[in-house]
Design a protein around this motif. Structure first.
Motif, PDB file in Angstrom:
ATOM      1  N   SER A  26       1.662  10.365   3.198  1.00  0.00           N
ATOM      2  CA  SER A  26       0.735  11.358   3.745  1.00  0.00           C
ATOM      3  C   SER A  26       0.671  11.382   5.259  1.00  0.00           C
ATOM      4  O   SER A  26       0.757  12.435   5.873  1.00  0.00           O
ATOM      5  N   LYS A  27       0.504  10.218   5.863  1.00  0.00           N
ATOM      6  CA  LYS A  27       0.232  10.219   7.304  1.00  0.00           C
ATOM      7  C   LYS A  27       1.483   9.941   8.125  1.00  0.00           C
ATOM      8  O   LYS A  27       1.678  10.534   9.177  1.00  0.00           O
ATOM      9  N   TRP A  34     -13.233   4.343   6.395  1.00  0.00           N
ATOM     10  CA  TRP A  34     -12.988   5.573   5.651  1.00  0.00           C
ATOM     11  C   TRP A  34     -13.221   5.383   4.160  1.00  0.00           C
ATOM     12  O   TRP A  34     -12.473   4.647   3.513  1.00  0.00           O
ATOM     13  N   TYR A  94      -1.395   4.178   7.971  1.00  0.00           N
ATOM     14  CA  TYR A  94      -1.007   4.624   9.323  1.00  0.00           C
ATOM     15  C   TYR A  94      -0.078   3.628  10.021  1.00  0.00           C
ATOM     16  O   TYR A  94       0.092   3.685  11.233  1.00  0.00           O
ATOM     17  N   ARG A 130       1.779  14.630  -1.717  1.00  0.00           N
ATOM     18  CA  ARG A 130       1.112  13.772  -2.701  1.00  0.00           C
ATOM     19  C   ARG A 130       2.014  12.688  -3.291  1.00  0.00           C
ATOM     20  O   ARG A 130       2.208  12.603  -4.507  1.00  0.00           O
ATOM     21  N   ASP A 174      -5.185  -1.372   3.542  1.00  0.00           N
ATOM     22  CA  ASP A 174      -4.752   0.021   3.659  1.00  0.00           C
ATOM     23  C   ASP A 174      -3.974   0.186   4.966  1.00  0.00           C
ATOM     24  O   ASP A 174      -4.547   0.121   6.056  1.00  0.00           O
ATOM     25  N   ASN A 183      -8.689   4.274  10.219  1.00  0.00           N
ATOM     26  CA  ASN A 183      -9.414   5.527  10.200  1.00  0.00           C
ATOM     27  C   ASN A 183     -10.887   5.141  10.092  1.00  0.00           C
ATOM     28  O   ASN A 183     -11.238   4.390   9.183  1.00  0.00           O
ATOM     29  N   GLY A 218      -0.512  10.606  -4.081  1.00  0.00           N
ATOM     30  CA  GLY A 218      -1.209  10.249  -2.835  1.00  0.00           C
ATOM     31  C   GLY A 218      -1.811   8.865  -2.986  1.00  0.00           C
ATOM     32  O   GLY A 218      -1.746   8.251  -4.061  1.00  0.00           O
ATOM     33  N   SER A 219      -2.397   8.363  -1.912  1.00  0.00           N
ATOM     34  CA  SER A 219      -2.858   6.973  -1.991  1.00  0.00           C
ATOM     35  C   SER A 219      -4.293   6.837  -2.489  1.00  0.00           C
ATOM     36  O   SER A 219      -4.715   5.762  -2.882  1.00  0.00           O
ATOM     37  N   ARG A 220      -5.060   7.938  -2.494  1.00  0.00           N
ATOM     38  CA  ARG A 220      -6.458   7.824  -2.943  1.00  0.00           C
ATOM     39  C   ARG A 220      -6.601   7.261  -4.362  1.00  0.00           C
ATOM     40  O   ARG A 220      -7.408   6.343  -4.578  1.00  0.00           O
TER      41      ARG A 220
END
Ligand SMILES: Cc1ncc(COP(=O)(O)O)c(C=O)c1O
Length: 427
Positions: free
Chosen positions: A254-255, A135, A223, A263, A220, A183, A109-111
């Motif tokens: 993810s989006k 966010w 989206y 993930r 980021d 976001n 995932g990107s986190r």
């Protein structure tokens, strides 16, 4: 175990002072109400209901197939080569940017990539600029002991930051964290606005050359495939190729492919920065699962399949956003106390409930945002997230609606419940 009874701290200062998630707190309250039998329209989480928004069939089958083929051992630390090749082609196709496989880093995932970017660029006490609302930058600053410079944004500017607020702060900063489509607001940078911000950063970096750490941009764009109407995704490197040494892009599955649980995220940018990010994440072990990597590589390569999925998926998300936007706009036009911003991108809608001068049916006046949130929840059956959860001061009457879990055929009913609730308010 609490530390209040002791004169010393039992845990690290960072862990002791972690800011609890407002969304999780709200989630607990919602679950309690649902258990008690209340019907709640839960629009709090930036996630998708898989029965409404399944992942691409080709991706799902490829994941299953990859497990059947035994792809269950460690993947390489920076991601499988086939996947980085597919991502490189995907970036070229959709953004017309050339990034080699060595400039791409894959993660679970990107986190983790955002965290690694903070840890790679920012020393404790150094300053990071980001807009409010945004966010999780407040949390990433806390985790990396960075000093936040929060830029307040305005509804008239669709809550996007502009050069006017950013430029005066640049001298002090080492990173600017930007997100578009954003976001929580569902709005995005225009080309002109991003151009002015990037130009100011470029000028600052020219002045610093060889004397100080340059300013990096954390961009980021998770989206970026979800832009509506005439809104087009823009990015710093397309506008200024000479910025490529300073821009770390964040993106992933993810989006754009409703694949939050799969993930697979990726970052791309200067190789020297990406190499350090890889080293940090390899100690943490934040790899994307190998089978998902193999499958994502296969899926992303199939551009017609990607385009087909995106067309349908985007249409479905947009239909929900516009359905709610039109309904809320009509309520505003009919004199109800609500304001809404037209969605430009992502899966979010920004809405205001300016109720602070209104009275509840029991005669009590609304004195705080949390009372508005509670009334929305209990009287209107609406669970949405106040901008407080995105760093705002806590008294903003603006909220984020997430449409990833909404059923289209429920939108009329949802608006009706809201209207009935608002009819109980007295000026
Ligand atoms: C702007 C933004 N970036 C990154 C993420 C994290 O994405 P992932 O689930 O891939 O870690 C989110 C998730 O909500 C997000 O909204």
């Amino acid at each position: 175990m609490t530390s209040e009874n002791h004169s010393f701290r039992e845990l690290s200062q960072m862990a002791t002072n972690l800011i609890p998630s407002e969304i999780i707190r709200l989630g607990n309250e919602i679950n309690k109400l649902i258990k008690e039998g209340h019907e709640i329209f839960n629009m709090t989480i930036g996630d998708f209901d898989p029965s409404e928004f399944p992942i691409p069939t080709k991706l799902r089958n490829a994941i299953i197939n990859s497990y059947n083929l035994g792809h269950t051992n460690y993947p390489p630390a920076h991601g499988m080569l086939e996947l980085r090749q597919s991502i490189s082609e995907y970036i070229l196709k959709f953004q017309n940017l050339e990034y080699s496989t060595e400039q791409i880093l894959v993660s679970g995932g990107s986190r983790p990539l955002i965290y690694a970017a903070y840890k790679t660029i920012v020393d404790p006490g150094e300053k990071v600029i980001y807009p409010i609302p945004s966010w999780n930058n407040n949390h990433y600053c806390h985790l990396s002991e960075a000093c936040p410079i929060e830029i307040s944004t305005l509804p008239e500017q669709f809550f996007m930051p502009s050069v006017v607020e950013i430029q005066p702060q640049l001298k002090n900063a080492v990173m600017v964290a930007l997100c578009s489509p954003q976001n929580p607001t569902g709005t995005m940078f225009s080309k002109d606005s991003l151009y002015s911000i990037c130009k100011a950063i470029l000028l600052e970096n020219e002045q610093r050359k060889g004397t100080r750490k340059p300013i990096y941009i954390l961009y980021d764009q998770i989206y970026s495939q979800l832009c509506y109407d005439s809104n087009i995704h823009v990015d710093p490197v397309t506008l200024f190729p000479e910025l490529s040494d300073y821009v770390i892009f964040i993106d992933g599955m993810s989006k754009s492919f409703a694949a939050t649980g799969v993930r697979v995220g990726w970052a791309f940018g200067p190789e020297s920065v990406l190499n350090k990010m890889r080293a940090i994440l390899s100690h943490i072990g934040a790899w994307a699962p190998k089978a998902e990597q193999v499958a994502t590589a296969e899926f992303l390569k199939d551009i017609p399949e990607v385009e087909n999925y995106l067309k349908k998926f985007k249409g479905e998300v947009h239909e929900r956003l516009i359905g709610l936007f039109d309904g809320l706009k009509k309520l505003a036009d009919d004199g109800f106390p609500v304001d809404v911003i037209k969605p430009q991108g992502a899966i979010y809608l920004t809405v205001k409930f300016p109720w602070k001068n209104y009275r509840k049916p029991n005669g009590d006046i609304f004195t705080s945002q949390s009372q508005i949130t509670e009334f929305l929840l209990k009287e209107c059956h609406w669970a949405i997230v106040p901008f407080k959860a995105f760093g705002d001061d806590g008294e903003s009457e603006w909220y984020r609606i997430s449409v990833g879990t909404i059923r289209k055929n429920k939108i009329g009913e949802m608006l009706e419940f809201l209207k009935l609730g608002m009819k109980k308010l007295v000026k």
